[in-house]
Design a protein around this motif. Structure first.
Motif, PDB file in Angstrom:
ATOM      1  N   HIS A 150       0.997  -1.261   0.010  1.00  0.00           N
ATOM      2  CA  HIS A 150       0.187  -0.024   0.247  1.00  0.00           C
ATOM      3  C   HIS A 150       0.817   1.274   0.279  1.00  0.00           C
ATOM      4  N   GLY A 151       0.156   2.445  -0.020  1.00  0.00           N
ATOM      5  CA  GLY A 151       1.315   3.382  -0.128  1.00  0.00           C
ATOM      6  C   GLY A 151       0.807   4.494  -1.332  1.00  0.00           C
ATOM      7  N   GLY A 152       0.205   3.825  -2.353  1.00  0.00           N
ATOM      8  CA  GLY A 152      -0.361   4.417  -3.545  1.00  0.00           C
ATOM      9  C   GLY A 152      -1.533   4.933  -3.563  1.00  0.00           C
ATOM     10  N   GLN A 153      -2.257   5.561  -4.785  1.00  0.00           N
ATOM     11  CA  GLN A 153      -3.489   5.844  -5.092  1.00  0.00           C
ATOM     12  C   GLN A 153      -4.284   5.076  -5.770  1.00  0.00           C
ATOM     13  N   SER A 154      -4.039   3.766  -6.088  1.00  0.00           N
ATOM     14  CA  SER A 154      -5.081   2.824  -6.582  1.00  0.00           C
ATOM     15  C   SER A 154      -6.436   2.948  -5.746  1.00  0.00           C
ATOM     16  N   GLU A 155      -7.281   2.266  -6.532  1.00  0.00           N
ATOM     17  CA  GLU A 155      -8.830   2.387  -5.903  1.00  0.00           C
ATOM     18  C   GLU A 155      -8.801   1.617  -4.694  1.00  0.00           C
ATOM     19  N   ARG A 156      -8.165   0.228  -4.609  1.00  0.00           N
ATOM     20  CA  ARG A 156      -8.469  -0.526  -3.318  1.00  0.00           C
ATOM     21  C   ARG A 156      -7.421  -0.034  -2.210  1.00  0.00           C
ATOM     22  N   GLU A 157      -6.223   0.655  -2.657  1.00  0.00           N
ATOM     23  CA  GLU A 157      -5.639   1.459  -1.346  1.00  0.00           C
ATOM     24  C   GLU A 157      -6.279   2.550  -0.917  1.00  0.00           C
ATOM     25  N   ARG A 158      -7.328   3.198  -1.350  1.00  0.00           N
ATOM     26  CA  ARG A 158      -7.798   4.242  -1.102  1.00  0.00           C
ATOM     27  C   ARG A 158      -9.172   3.965  -0.459  1.00  0.00           C
ATOM     28  N   SER A 159      -9.689   2.593  -0.704  1.00  0.00           N
ATOM     29  CA  SER A 159     -10.966   2.032  -0.001  1.00  0.00           C
ATOM     30  C   SER A 159     -10.835   1.746   1.265  1.00  0.00           C
ATOM     31  N   VAL A 160     -11.641   2.441   2.037  1.00  0.00           N
ATOM     32  CA  VAL A 160     -11.597   1.905   3.424  1.00  0.00           C
ATOM     33  C   VAL A 160     -13.094   2.385   3.831  1.00  0.00           C
ATOM     34  N   TRP A 161     -13.329   2.155   5.096  1.00  0.00           N
ATOM     35  CA  TRP A 161     -14.341   2.075   5.803  1.00  0.00           C
ATOM     36  C   TRP A 161     -14.673   2.828   7.247  1.00  0.00           C
ATOM     37  N   ILE A 162     -15.548   3.085   7.488  1.00  0.00           N
ATOM     38  CA  ILE A 162     -15.905   3.533   9.196  1.00  0.00           C
ATOM     39  C   ILE A 162     -16.975   3.067   9.725  1.00  0.00           C
ATOM     40  N   ALA A 163     -16.772   2.316  10.866  1.00  0.00           N
ATOM     41  CA  ALA A 163     -17.886   1.647  11.452  1.00  0.00           C
ATOM     42  C   ALA A 163     -18.379   2.489  12.855  1.00  0.00           C
ATOM     43  N   THR A 164     -19.612   2.725  13.208  1.00  0.00           N
ATOM     44  CA  THR A 164     -19.820   3.128  14.309  1.00  0.00           C
ATOM     45  C   THR A 164     -21.269   2.697  15.108  1.00  0.00           C
ATOM     46  N   ASN A 165     -21.346   2.781  16.311  1.00  0.00           N
ATOM     47  CA  ASN A 165     -22.813   2.610  16.843  1.00  0.00           C
ATOM     48  C   ASN A 165     -23.433   3.815  16.996  1.00  0.00           C
ATOM     49  N   SER A 166     -23.011   4.771  16.444  1.00  0.00           N
ATOM     50  CA  SER A 166     -23.834   6.055  16.770  1.00  0.00           C
ATOM     51  C   SER A 166     -25.429   6.316  16.156  1.00  0.00           C
ATOM     52  N   ASP A 167     -26.147   6.670  16.975  1.00  0.00           N
ATOM     53  CA  ASP A 167     -27.686   6.549  16.479  1.00  0.00           C
ATOM     54  C   ASP A 167     -27.952   8.022  16.035  1.00  0.00           C
ATOM     55  N   GLN A 168     -26.957   8.888  15.953  1.00  0.00           N
ATOM     56  CA  GLN A 168     -27.102  10.298  15.530  1.00  0.00           C
ATOM     57  C   GLN A 168     -26.603  10.475  14.193  1.00  0.00           C
ATOM     58  N   LEU A 169     -26.686   9.371  13.126  1.00  0.00           N
ATOM     59  CA  LEU A 169     -26.133   9.588  11.832  1.00  0.00           C
ATOM     60  C   LEU A 169     -26.779  10.837  10.841  1.00  0.00           C
ATOM     61  N   ASN A 170     -26.119  11.502  10.270  1.00  0.00           N
ATOM     62  CA  ASN A 170     -26.577  12.536   9.578  1.00  0.00           C
ATOM     63  C   ASN A 170     -26.781  12.120   7.802  1.00  0.00           C
ATOM     64  N   ALA A 171     -27.249  12.911   7.153  1.00  0.00           N
ATOM     65  CA  ALA A 171     -27.272  12.484   5.619  1.00  0.00           C
ATOM     66  C   ALA A 171     -25.652  12.634   5.023  1.00  0.00           C
ATOM     67  N   HIS A 172     -24.782  12.833   5.707  1.00  0.00           N
ATOM     68  CA  HIS A 172     -23.395  12.687   5.187  1.00  0.00           C
ATOM     69  C   HIS A 172     -22.986  11.102   5.284  1.00  0.00           C
ATOM     70  N   PHE A 173     -23.552  10.569   6.192  1.00  0.00           N
ATOM     71  CA  PHE A 173     -23.182   9.169   6.532  1.00  0.00           C
ATOM     72  C   PHE A 173     -23.527   8.048   5.252  1.00  0.00           C
ATOM     73  N   ALA A 174     -24.683   8.483   4.544  1.00  0.00           N
ATOM     74  CA  ALA A 174     -25.047   7.827   3.457  1.00  0.00           C
ATOM     75  C   ALA A 174     -24.251   8.121   2.166  1.00  0.00           C
ATOM     76  N   GLU A 175     -23.495   9.103   2.260  1.00  0.00           N
ATOM     77  CA  GLU A 175     -22.477   9.517   1.024  1.00  0.00           C
ATOM     78  C   GLU A 175     -21.191   8.702   1.225  1.00  0.00           C
ATOM     79  N   ARG A 176     -20.125   8.677   0.273  1.00  0.00           N
ATOM     80  CA  ARG A 176     -18.916   8.179   0.593  1.00  0.00           C
ATOM     81  C   ARG A 176     -18.299   8.965   1.506  1.00  0.00           C
ATOM     82  N   GLY A 177     -17.694   8.689   2.619  1.00  0.00           N
ATOM     83  CA  GLY A 177     -16.968   9.567   3.662  1.00  0.00           C
ATOM     84  C   GLY A 177     -15.453   9.844   3.148  1.00  0.00           C
ATOM     85  N   GLN A 178     -14.679  10.196   4.299  1.00  0.00           N
ATOM     86  CA  GLN A 178     -13.365  10.040   4.364  1.00  0.00           C
ATOM     87  C   GLN A 178     -12.960   9.972   5.694  1.00  0.00           C
ATOM     88  N   THR A 179     -11.707   9.527   6.013  1.00  0.00           N
ATOM     89  CA  THR A 179     -11.373   9.237   7.330  1.00  0.00           C
ATOM     90  C   THR A 179     -11.029  10.555   8.205  1.00  0.00           C
TER      91      THR A 179
END
Ligand SMILES: [Zn+2]
Length: 416
Positions: A265-294
């Protein structure tokens, strides 16, 4: 929830009750743990059984996200571990925090970590770090450094990778698994006993197995092991919530994806850039349905904790909160001759926005930028154009102010 508190605050403002320290004390049962599990691309999170993560996601959600800033743009950020951790910690990309590799040569502490901002507002509250890498505390968070005002962790459990007696370094890197085990057990115990107000757990073994074996049964096994470790802290959090009047937010993410082979890893390929964010929050807003960033994690935790971030700092944050109020995302700005064209995605029914521009970058060195208001905008329109005549510069920091916060974008013109 946040809106109703705000309305109450406005109503109470005349009586100066809302911002009084006593009032804040009463609401001080909010606790946050964020977790970084190293180097797990989002397709692996989908394909490997992670029952504990699934329990957390069932309470909140899973957001698809990007690590790496704008590809080929001014904020492009290497998909390297320490760079990824620091993007989470500071809520800004490498062009600002200045950590470009695992050597962590010259972090720019003028972009403060979430720990620093939290301790400035709540010096009496506690912070913790449980980590399979010492540098996370001593270099990235900058504990004990004059540049961070001698930031001090109330609870820390780290540095075991330097203890070759207790953890002899083996070729198979099982010692890293053993350290992750110790780290997760200590994190769970500290949460049970002391419930630090804001803490970070970092686990490494997944990255080691993937570097060694690529896409492999060994990597899958490591991801499953990390889920067991995550289960320990999640159980501890649930125990706290059952016994005490505490409201816990947990956010789990990874620092980068991997090459298609799984090894590097280290480069900018799609799989190197593809991550995820998990949370227990029940206050998620409209941005959570979009692709986020870390970098979204910083403002999301800040919203949950009710952190008051100064305007000049908030104007620098590169993330958009997925918890609490949000009005817009995806700000872009393009300079065309003597105009700058802004576009963004409206996420609320709010109308009133304001655009600011600065041609200085003094924040970077601890100074203050002179922002000029260039126009009021209708947020729902998603675009705005203004003239740059009279602003002679090859650098523009453009900020869109919304009722809930700020989005920023830089324009750097090539100079001959
Ligand atoms: Zn990593």
């Amino acid at each position: 929830m946040i809106k109703s508190i705000l309305a109450t605050c406005l109503g109470l403002l005349l009586f100066q009750a809302c911002s009084s320290p006593e009032k804040q004390e009463e609401q001080s049962d909010k606790k946050v743990l964020f977790v970084i599990v190293d180097g797990i691309p989002d397709d692996v999170i989908d394909s490997v059984a992670t029952p504990n993560l699934d329990k957390i996601i069932a309470e909140g959600g899973l957001m698809r996200a990007t690590m790496g800033g704008e590809k080929d743009g001014y904020s492009q950020t290497p998909t390297i571990s320490a760079v990824g951790y620091n993007s989470v910690l500071t809520g800004v990309w490498a062009n600002k925090h200045n950590v470009w590799g695992n050597g962590i040569k010259d972090p720019n502490y003028h972009y403060p970590t979430i720990f620093k901002v939290f301790k400035e507002q709540f010096p009496e509250k506690t912070i913790g770090i449980f980590s399979t890498w010492l540098d996370n505390r001593t270099k990235l968070a900058g504990a004990g450094l004059t540049q961070t005002g001698n930031l001090t962790f109330d609870y820390h459990y780290d540095g075991m990778e330097l203890d070759t007696v207790a953890y002899p370094h083996d070729e198979e890197r099982i010692f890293i698994f053993n350290i992750d085990e110790a780290v997760s057990k200590n994190a769970a115990q500290t949460i049970q006993e002391h419930a630090p107000d804001l803490s970070w757990m970092y686990l490494e073994f997944t990255d080691d197995m993937s570097h060694k074996f690529g896409n492999s049964p060994q990597f899958v096994d490591a991801v499953e092991k990390s889920d067991v470790q995550l289960g320990r802290v999640w159980d501890a959090i649930q125990e706290r919530e059952a016994k005490f009047n505490e409201d816990w937010l947990i956010v789990i993410t990874t620092d980068h994806g991997r090459q298609d082979s799984g090894y590097g890893h280290g480069g900018q390929s799609e799989r190197e850039r593809s991550v995820w964010i998990a949370t227990n929050s029940d206050q998620l807003n409209a941005h959570f349905a979009e692709r986020g960033q870390t970098v979204d994690i910083f403002p999301s935790i800040a919203n949950f904790l009710g952190l008051e971030i100064s305007k000049e700092k908030a104007m620098e944050l590169d993330g958009v909160p997925f918890i609490g109020a949000v009005d817009a995302s995806q700000l872009r700005a393009v300079k065309k001759e003597n105009t700058i064209e802004l576009t963004w995605k409206p996420l609320s029914q709010e109308n009133q926005g304001k655009v600011w521009v600065s041609t200085t970058n003094n924040f970077k060195t601890g100074g203050t930028d002179a922002y000029e208001a260039v126009g009021e905008v209708d947020l729902k329109s998603g675009s705005f154009t203004f003239s740059t005549e009279g602003m002679k510069s090859d650098f523009y920091k453009v900020v869109l102010e919304t009722p809930s916060g700020y989005l920023n974008y830089w324009i750097l013109e090539e100079t001959e």
